[in-house]
Write an enzyme that holds these catalytic residues in place. Sequence first.
Site, PDB file in Angstrom:
ATOM      1  N   TYR A   1     -13.598   8.474  22.588  1.00  0.00           N
ATOM      2  CA  TYR A   1     -14.583   7.508  22.064  1.00  0.00           C
ATOM      3  C   TYR A   1     -14.844   6.427  23.112  1.00  0.00           C
ATOM      4  CZ  TYR A   1     -16.869   4.255  18.854  1.00  0.00           C
ATOM      5  OH  TYR A   1     -17.777   3.409  18.253  1.00  0.00           O
TER       6      TYR A   1
ATOM      7  N   SER B   1       0.854  -1.188   0.000  1.00  0.00           N
ATOM      8  CA  SER B   1       0.000   0.000   0.000  1.00  0.00           C
ATOM      9  C   SER B   1       0.885   1.232   0.000  1.00  0.00           C
ATOM     10  CB  SER B   1      -0.886  -0.008   1.248  1.00  0.00           C
ATOM     11  OG  SER B   1      -1.613   1.181   1.336  1.00  0.00           O
TER      12      SER B   1
ATOM     13  N   SER C   1     -14.491   6.264   7.336  1.00  0.00           N
ATOM     14  CA  SER C   1     -14.316   4.804   7.436  1.00  0.00           C
ATOM     15  C   SER C   1     -13.285   4.248   6.471  1.00  0.00           C
ATOM     16  CB  SER C   1     -15.639   4.068   7.187  1.00  0.00           C
ATOM     17  OG  SER C   1     -16.505   4.299   8.222  1.00  0.00           O
ATOM     18  N   SER C   2     -12.137   4.911   6.393  1.00  0.00           N
ATOM     19  CA  SER C   2     -11.073   4.350   5.555  1.00  0.00           C
ATOM     20  C   SER C   2     -10.605   3.012   6.125  1.00  0.00           C
ATOM     21  CB  SER C   2      -9.906   5.333   5.435  1.00  0.00           C
ATOM     22  OG  SER C   2      -9.441   5.703   6.707  1.00  0.00           O
TER      23      SER C   2
ATOM     24  N   ASP D   1     -19.451   1.065  10.768  1.00  0.00           N
ATOM     25  CA  ASP D   1     -18.611   1.286   9.588  1.00  0.00           C
ATOM     26  C   ASP D   1     -18.475   0.012   8.755  1.00  0.00           C
ATOM     27  OD1 ASP D   1     -18.349   3.650  10.923  1.00  0.00           O
ATOM     28  OD2 ASP D   1     -16.291   3.301  11.578  1.00  0.00           O
TER      29      ASP D   1
HETATM   30  C1  GLA Z   1     -17.023   5.662  14.627  1.00  0.00           C
HETATM   31  C2  GLA Z   1     -17.126   4.190  15.001  1.00  0.00           C
HETATM   32  C3  GLA Z   1     -18.554   3.662  14.723  1.00  0.00           C
HETATM   33  C4  GLA Z   1     -19.609   4.556  15.366  1.00  0.00           C
HETATM   34  C5  GLA Z   1     -19.349   6.025  15.012  1.00  0.00           C
HETATM   35  C6  GLA Z   1     -20.292   6.956  15.736  1.00  0.00           C
HETATM   36  O1  GLA Z   1     -17.174   5.828  13.237  1.00  0.00           O
HETATM   37  O2  GLA Z   1     -16.209   3.437  14.240  1.00  0.00           O
HETATM   38  O3  GLA Z   1     -18.667   2.339  15.197  1.00  0.00           O
HETATM   39  O4  GLA Z   1     -19.669   4.367  16.748  1.00  0.00           O
HETATM   40  O5  GLA Z   1     -18.009   6.411  15.318  1.00  0.00           O
HETATM   41  O6  GLA Z   1     -21.579   6.777  15.296  1.00  0.00           O
END
Ligand code: GLA
Length: 355
Positions: free
Chosen positions: A200, A50, A102-103, A148
């Site tokens: 988070y 990559s 969501s890479s 994601d």
């Molecule tokens: C990130 C996490 C997900 C979700 C979002 C918030 O993207 O990877 O699983 O919790 O935050 O909705």
Amino acid sequence: MAETFAAPGRVNLIGEHTDYCDGFVLPFALPHRTVVSATLLDRPEWTVTSRGETVTFDLSTPVTGWAAYVAGVVWALRDAGYTVPGAVLDLSSDVPLGAGLSSSAALECAVLTALVSLGGLDIPLPERAFLAQRAENAYVGVPCGILDQAASTLCTEGHALFLDCRTLAMEQIPFDLAGSGLAILVIDTRAPHSHVDGEYAARRTACESAAQALGVPALRDATLGQLSLLDNPLWVRRARHVITENQRVLDVVSLLHSGRVRDIGPLLTASHVSLRDDFEVTVPELDTAVDAALSAGAYGARMTGGGFGGCVIALADSPSLPAVETAVRKAFADKGFTAPEFFTALPSPGAGPVH
Ligand code: GLA
């Protein structure tokens, strides 16, 4: 001979920080995706390339860095009892990195799709989403929910995916933006992510503690009326976000069923306000982008993804997109923020072979 597979990034239309509370989400797949060119090997060894960097590992190699997302998928498949074929995997991606699109899920799901196909494995799509999530949770060590990986795996072109994260029951909701003269503008604030992982995890813990204090399995099962039973004001705010956000997802789904796409705008904005005030996962760049988009005539706008930086989505009439962009650019320049980037997003296909 090499075969090619791809998996997309996503935006979440609404349903933020609800997935790990067994709640509802409504993402759609982006046209941006990670592409894997995969060749079978006759031994349990994986060579991954990559961005000009190559990593080779076998079952005894501890893998860190970006290749851990690949090794994690191999590990999760094997841990679930599948025989994983060795492979040479060449990766390329146009999913913006670190923008909350969501890479990492795109990478995991593209590799998983390739290995499932090369190995002739029979794994239903929802289980693939769980395996990709497991790779990230247990191997990479990020405590994300299912949003994601489910979006990257299960989304279909032209639809938003209404997903119950408790059961993975799903419904593909037709989401015809162009037919309504509308567009979703994605605004990448390019705000630096700081403390993302710790914050988070803290949000997850607060939600789990609040659910436990209320005696319910997850906040999905709690009601607004029960909030007065919590004596921790922080938990009240966190739980209020989750409970109201789940309801907003249901309300958006019912508006989309009636073809009232414009009318979802205020619910998107209400979601942002709740994420800003109750869940406290926004940063000034996200709030500024939302306010500027709304002032320029967007029907609704909200942060999308985990927060603490990343992207805002704005729903607007297609002809007013230039005005929205100009307003956001100006607001960012006035506050001395890094210049944002923009693209429009149509609901695109989920993971699969590339023909
Ligand atoms: C990130 C996490 C997900 C979700 C979002 C918030 O993207 O990877 O699983 O919790 O935050 O909705």
